[in-house]
Design an enzyme around this catalytic site. Structure first.
Site, short mmCIF file in Angstrom:
data_model
loop_
_atom_site.label_atom_id
_atom_site.label_comp_id
_atom_site.label_asym_id
_atom_site.label_seq_id
_atom_site.Cartn_x
_atom_site.Cartn_y
_atom_site.Cartn_z
N ASN A 1 0.84 -1.20 0.00
CA ASN A 1 0.00 0.00 0.00
C ASN A 1 0.88 1.25 0.00
OD1 ASN A 1 -2.33 1.47 -0.06
ND2 ASN A 1 -3.15 0.72 1.88
N HIS B 1 -8.36 3.55 8.32
CA HIS B 1 -8.81 2.24 7.85
C HIS B 1 -10.25 1.95 8.26
CE1 HIS B 1 -4.64 1.18 6.73
NE2 HIS B 1 -5.21 0.27 5.96
#
Length: 495
Positions: free
Chosen positions: A318, A349
Site C-alpha cells: 500500500n 482504515h
C-alpha cells in the site's frame, strides 16, 4: 463485489478510449476534466447507488472550507472534516448495516478521496503560505502554488480512473497528465531544456498494462482456489490450537495470511493498470531504456513476499497510503511520529477494533525491528555467506511478525483477536517489549529518505542541487512553473 469488478473492467476500456480519442493533443484540458469526472461519478453511481453522493458532498464541503478558511489554516480544517466525515460513514456502515461483512462498500472510495482532500490541502498550504526555505525537498516538489478550480478539484477526487480503488496520486501529477505535460516533463534534460525527440512520441503503456492484467488474473485465480482452503479463522479453532504443534501452527499462520493477500494484489494492480491504460503513471525509463509505469503503483509483490524487515514490508505494501501517512503526519508530527502515524492509519482504515489492535501491535513491532536492525545488523553484512544466512533468518522472522500482527486486521473483532494472541501467550508482544528494554533505540529524523519508498530521489537530489530555492510560481497563474517542474521530474527520472 461483482459491480465493483464490472465497473473496473469498464473503466479499463474507458481508459483506452480516453487515451486514444481524448488525447491531450486532440482535446482541451477542460473537456478531459469534464469527461473524467462524469465517467467517475457514473461508475460510482452504478456501483454504490445513491451512496455515491457522499463522494460529491465530502469533496464539495472540503472545497468550500478551503475557499472560506484561507491557506493559513485550511489544511487543519480539511483534515479534521474529511477524516471525521469518513469516520461517521464507517461507523454507520459497520455498526448499523453490515458488521463483519467484506462486501465492497462506498467507504472504500471515500478512503481514497479523504487522502486526496487532505493531501491537496497540505500541498496548497505548503505552496501558498509556508516559506520556501521551511519546506522539505519533497514538499517543495509537491507544493501547489495556486488554488484549483472546482472542476479541477472534482476531477482530481472523482475521476473514473481512481474513484473506485485509487490509488492516491499527487495533484500536480494528475494535472500535468490531464494537460498533456507528463511525458514532456519526464523526458526533459537536466538543464530544463526539452528533448523534442521524446516530446513528439508518447510511450505506449500496452506492455505494462498487459503485464499487470496477467498479475490480476493470477491473483484472482489464486484467491478463488487457494484462499478459501486456508481461512485465517482456522488459527483460532479450538481443536487446531489444542492438537497442532507450534511449528505446524506457525506454518499455517504464515500460509493463511499469505493466501489473504492476493485479493489486494488483484484490486490494486487492476487500478494501476486502469491509470496506465489512460496514459497516467509514466515515470520515465530505467537504465536499460525500458519504460517505467510505476509512478502511482501501490505495491511491489516480489519485495513484499521476500521482505527481510518489517520496514521493507511496509514500504512495499500500500505504497501510496504509506506516502500519504508520511507527508500529512510523520513529517509534521511534533512528538512520537511513529505512534501518531500508526494511530492515523488505524482511524483511516475504519472503526473495527481489530484494526486498532493490529496497528498498536505494529507500533511495537516496528520499534523493536528498528532497534534490532540498528544494533546488530552491521555484524552480519561483511561476509556474503553470513549475510545470506542473516537474510534468511530475518525473512522468516519478518513473515512471522507480519502474520502475527495482521491477524486482528482480518478477524476484525476483539474476542477472536485476543483468542489468537492468548493462544500464542502474547509471545511477540512480550519479545518486542524486552527488545526495546535491552537495545537502545536510535532516534530517526523525520522526512529522511528511508520513508520515501516510491520517489526517494526528491529528498536526495533536490537537496544537493538546491533546484527549488526560488519561488517562481505566481499564485494567480493558471500553470506551474514549467522549468522547475521539469528539473524536479528529471531528477526522479535519473534515479
Amino acid at each position: 463485489q461483482v459491480n465493483f469488478v464490472v465497473c473496473q473492467l469498464f473503466a479499463l476500456l474507458a481508459a483506452v478510449w480516453f487515451r486514444t480519442y481524448l488525447h491531450s493533443s486532440k482535446t482541451s484540458p477542460f473537456i478531459r476534466h469534464v469527461v473524467a469526472t462524469l465517467l467517475g461519478l457514473y461508475l460510482a453511481l452504478f456501483c454504490f447507488g445513491w451512496y455515491a453522493l457522499h463522494f460529491v458532498i465530502q469533496s464539495g464541503i472540503s472545497y468550500y472550507i478551503m475557499i472560506i478558511i484561507g491557506v493559513e489554516n485550511m489544511h487543519k480544517y480539511c483534515f479534521v472534516f474529511a477524516l471525521g466525515y469518513l469516520t461517521v460513514c464507517q461507523i454507520t456502515r459497520v455498526y448499523i448495516f453490515d458488521y463483519g461483512q467484506y462486501s465492497a462498500d462506498f467507504s472504500g472510495p471515500m478512503m481514497i478521496i479523504t487522502q486526496k482532500i487532505t493531501s491537496l490541502a497540505f500541498e496548497i498550504h505548503d505552496g501558498m503560505f509556508r516559506k520556501n526555505e521551511d519546506l522539505t525537498p519533497s514538499q517543495k516538489c509537491l507544493a501547489v502554488r495556486r488554488m484549483p478550480s472546482l472542476l479541477e478539484y472534482l476531477s482530481y477526487n472523482c475521476n473514473f480512473m481512481g474513484i473506485l480503488a485509487g490509488p492516491l496520486c499527487s495533484y500536480k501529477d494528475y494535472i500535468t497528465f490531464i494537460e498533456g505535460r507528463s511525458y514532456r516533463l519526464q523526458q526533459s534534460e537536466a538543464n530544463g531544456k526539452e528533448d523534442t525527440k521524446y516530446e513528439q512520441t508518447d510511450p505506449s503503456p500496452n506492455i505494462a498494462v498487459a503485464q499487470k492484467l496477467l498479475i490480476c488474473g493470477l491473483s484472482l485465480l489464486f484467491h478463488m482456489t487457494i484462499t478459501k482452503t486456508l481461512p485465517v479463522e482456522y488459527n483460532i479453532d479450538d481443536n487446531f490450537i489444542a492438537t497442532a504443534s507450534w511449528p505446524v501452527r506457525l506454518f499455517y499462520l504464515y500460509l493463511s495470511l499469505m493466501a489473504a493477500r492476493p485479493k489486494y494484489y488483484f484490486a490494486w494492480t487492476l487500478a494501476d493498470a486502469i491509470n496506465n491504460a489512460a496514459g497516467f503513471g509514466f515515470r520515465g525509463y530505467d537504465k536499460n531504456g525500458v519504460t517505467r509505469w510505476d509512478l502511482i503503483s501501490n505495491l511491489r509483490i516480489q519485495q513484499i513476499e521476500f521482505s527481510t524487515s518489517f520496514k521493507m514490508f511496509l514500504d512495499n505494501w500500500n505504497i501510496q497510503t504509506a506516502l500519504w501517512l508520511k507527508r500529512v503526519c510523520y513529517e509534521r508530527a511534533t512528538f512520537s511520529p511513529t505512534i501518531q502515524t500508526f494511530i492515523l492509519s488505524a482511524i483511516w482504515h475504519g472503526v473495527y477494533p481489530g484494526y486498532y489492535l493490529t496497528f498498536l501491535t505494529g507500533v511495537l513491532m516496528t520499534l523493536a525491528a528498528r532497534a534490532i536492525r540498528n544494533n546488530i545488523r552491521h555484524y552480519f553484512v561483511e561476509s556474503p555467506a553470513v549475510k545470506l544466512c542473516y537474510d534468511i533468518v530475518t525473512w522468516m522472522a519478518t513473515q512471522a511478525a507480519i502474520s502475527y500482527t495482521v491477524v486482528p486486521f482480518v478477524l476484525l473483532s476483539v474476542k477472536p483477536s485476543f483468542t489468537f494472541y492468548s493462544s500464542c501467550y502474547f509471545c511477540l508482544h512480550i519479545a518486542s517489549i524486552l527488545v526495546l528494554l535491552v537495545f537502545p533505540l536510535k532516534r530517526t529524523q523525520k522526512g529522511s529518505k528511508k520513508h520515501e519508498s516510491v520517489q526517494p530521489v526528491w529528498s536526495r537530489k533536490l537537496e544537493e542541487e538546491s533546484l527549488l530555492q526560488k519561488n517562481n510560481y505566481p499564485t494567480t497563474n493558471n500553470s506551474f512553473s514549467q522549468k522547475q517542474e521539469i528539473t524536479c521530474r528529471y531528477q526522479a527520472l535519473k534515479q
